[in-house]
Design a protein around this motif. Structure first.
Motif, PDB file in Angstrom:
ATOM      1  N   THR A   2      80.091  21.893 -41.884  1.00 40.15           N
ATOM      2  CA  THR A   2      79.312  23.357 -41.094  1.00 40.15           C
ATOM      3  C   THR A   2      77.588  23.119 -41.373  1.00 40.15           C
ATOM      4  N   ASP A   3      77.171  23.975 -40.575  1.00 37.46           N
ATOM      5  CA  ASP A   3      75.679  23.978 -40.641  1.00 37.46           C
ATOM      6  C   ASP A   3      75.402  24.272 -42.188  1.00 37.46           C
ATOM      7  N   SER A   4      76.047  25.180 -42.715  1.00 30.04           N
ATOM      8  CA  SER A   4      75.722  25.505 -44.328  1.00 30.04           C
ATOM      9  C   SER A   4      75.726  24.212 -45.113  1.00 30.04           C
ATOM     10  N   ALA A   5      76.990  23.596 -44.997  1.00 26.84           N
ATOM     11  CA  ALA A   5      77.163  22.323 -45.920  1.00 26.84           C
ATOM     12  C   ALA A   5      76.235  21.205 -45.455  1.00 26.84           C
ATOM     13  N   THR A   6      75.675  21.040 -44.199  1.00 27.22           N
ATOM     14  CA  THR A   6      74.785  20.081 -43.766  1.00 27.22           C
ATOM     15  C   THR A   6      73.339  20.535 -44.267  1.00 27.22           C
ATOM     16  N   SER A   7      73.139  21.568 -44.333  1.00 24.43           N
ATOM     17  CA  SER A   7      71.756  22.046 -45.159  1.00 24.43           C
ATOM     18  C   SER A   7      71.912  21.862 -46.486  1.00 24.43           C
ATOM     19  N   GLU A   8      72.842  22.049 -47.009  1.00 24.61           N
ATOM     20  CA  GLU A   8      73.026  21.722 -48.275  1.00 24.61           C
ATOM     21  C   GLU A   8      72.991  20.303 -48.782  1.00 24.61           C
ATOM     22  N   ALA A   9      73.369  19.418 -48.169  1.00 28.89           N
ATOM     23  CA  ALA A   9      73.203  18.262 -48.249  1.00 28.89           C
ATOM     24  C   ALA A   9      71.662  17.635 -48.126  1.00 28.89           C
ATOM     25  N   LEU A  10      71.398  18.055 -46.990  1.00 28.87           N
ATOM     26  CA  LEU A  10      69.847  17.767 -46.674  1.00 28.87           C
ATOM     27  C   LEU A  10      69.040  18.232 -47.785  1.00 28.87           C
ATOM     28  N   ALA A  11      69.324  19.425 -48.293  1.00 32.31           N
ATOM     29  CA  ALA A  11      68.641  19.989 -49.550  1.00 32.31           C
ATOM     30  C   ALA A  11      68.812  19.004 -50.736  1.00 32.31           C
ATOM     31  N   HIS A  12      69.814  18.563 -51.070  1.00 29.45           N
ATOM     32  CA  HIS A  12      70.103  17.702 -51.912  1.00 29.45           C
ATOM     33  C   HIS A  12      69.427  16.300 -51.928  1.00 29.45           C
ATOM     34  N   ARG A  13      69.427  15.902 -50.657  1.00 27.22           N
ATOM     35  CA  ARG A  13      68.991  14.645 -50.349  1.00 27.22           C
ATOM     36  C   ARG A  13      67.477  14.616 -50.344  1.00 27.22           C
ATOM     37  N   LEU A  14      66.750  15.931 -50.271  1.00 29.80           N
ATOM     38  CA  LEU A  14      65.181  15.889 -50.123  1.00 29.80           C
ATOM     39  C   LEU A  14      64.912  16.731 -51.312  1.00 29.80           C
ATOM     40  N   THR A  15      65.549  16.724 -52.578  1.00 23.74           N
ATOM     41  CA  THR A  15      65.186  17.571 -53.819  1.00 23.74           C
ATOM     42  C   THR A  15      64.423  16.099 -54.522  1.00 23.74           C
TER      43      THR A  15
END
Length: 263
Positions: A2-15
């Motif tokens: 989902t878009d939400s899950a994708t955004s969460e994965a991106l946020a984790h990747r860029l933290t």
């Protein structure tokens, strides 16, 4: 996914442990408004050397070459500054919408300005900031004094620019980067070059001119994400070119320099 899950994965990747303030910003917002390296990361690295936390509330800051005003929003939110967001390429009306959506319309004023014809009075600003822009207009020997006249006495200017570890000898690009070289890269200089250039002007006392450790890794990570996720095919294409460039270099030459001077 989902878009939400994708955004969460991106946020984790860029933290990033080095940039705790930037980590709180929406990753989609930063990707959609980026115009090169991660401007918030670079500004957060600049901030302690520039003393942004020590500015009085409501201090006037010129954000020169602000692009889509992400750094201007960051300056207002994180440091309580009154910001003039100056750019030549992005229209003030477009930035005004982003600034209002970010909730800082009362603290950030977008203006259209060319770096050599700034419409501000002498002593107008407590600080001047420029992130990933100064290399386009500030490498001549005569420019810095025309800019620092806008600072109050004791005010500071701080920039972060793409750089080289050491100056390149000769007129040809390094062999390992020849296939990826753009003439604009000749504006990339070393920390030592920047220290010398600013010192020679007599306009400021140079307080910092240093290299971001592993900055190329930050640049590469961000470029990989933007190549995959940017909604603009033009910006995604630029990001892919950066990925190729940085993978060819692997930290041998390219990175970032911050420079801070006090009037």
């Amino acid at each position: 996914m989902t878009d939400s899950a994708t955004s969460e994965a991106l946020a984790h990747r860029l933290t990033h442990p080095r940039y705790p303030r930037s980590n709180t910003y929406d990753v989609r917002w930063t990707i959609e408004n980026q115009m090169g390296p991660h401007a918030l990361w670079l500004l957060e690295w600049l901030a302690p050397a520039l003393g942004l936390d020590r500015l009085p509330p409501g201090a006037r800051v010129l954000d020169l070459g602000c692009g889509r005003a992400m750094t201007s929003v960051f300056l207002a939110r994180e440091y309580g500054a009154q910001v003039v967001a100056a750019d030549l390429w992005v229209k003030p009306g477009e930035n005004a919408v982003r600034i209002a959506e970010a909730g800082v319309a009362d603290r950030v004023l977008p203006v259209l300005a060319e770096a050599h014809e700034l419409p501000f009075a002498e002593g107008s600003f407590d600080a001047i900031v420029s992130v990933d822009a100064y290399q386009y207009f500030g490498t001549t020997d005569l420019y810095l004094p025309t800019l620092t006249r806008l600072l109050k006495p004791g005010g500071r200017i701080g920039v972060v620019v793409p750089s080289v570890r050491e100056e390149i000898e000769g007129a040809e690009p390094p062999a390992h980067l020849a296939d990826h070289w753009d003439p604009g890269f000749w504006a990339f200089h070393s920390p030592g070059w920047w220290h010398r250039n600013w010192t020679r002007t007599g306009a400021v006392t140079v307080e910092a001119a240093d290299w971001l450790p592993d900055g190329w890794r930050d640049w590469l990570l961000w470029s990989e994400v933007c190549a995959e996720e940017s909604p603009s095919e033009f910006m995604a294409g630029l990001a892919r070119a950066s990925v190729d460039l940085l993978n060819a270099d692997r930290g041998r030459l390219l990175g970032f320099t911050r420079v801070v001077g006090r009037r």
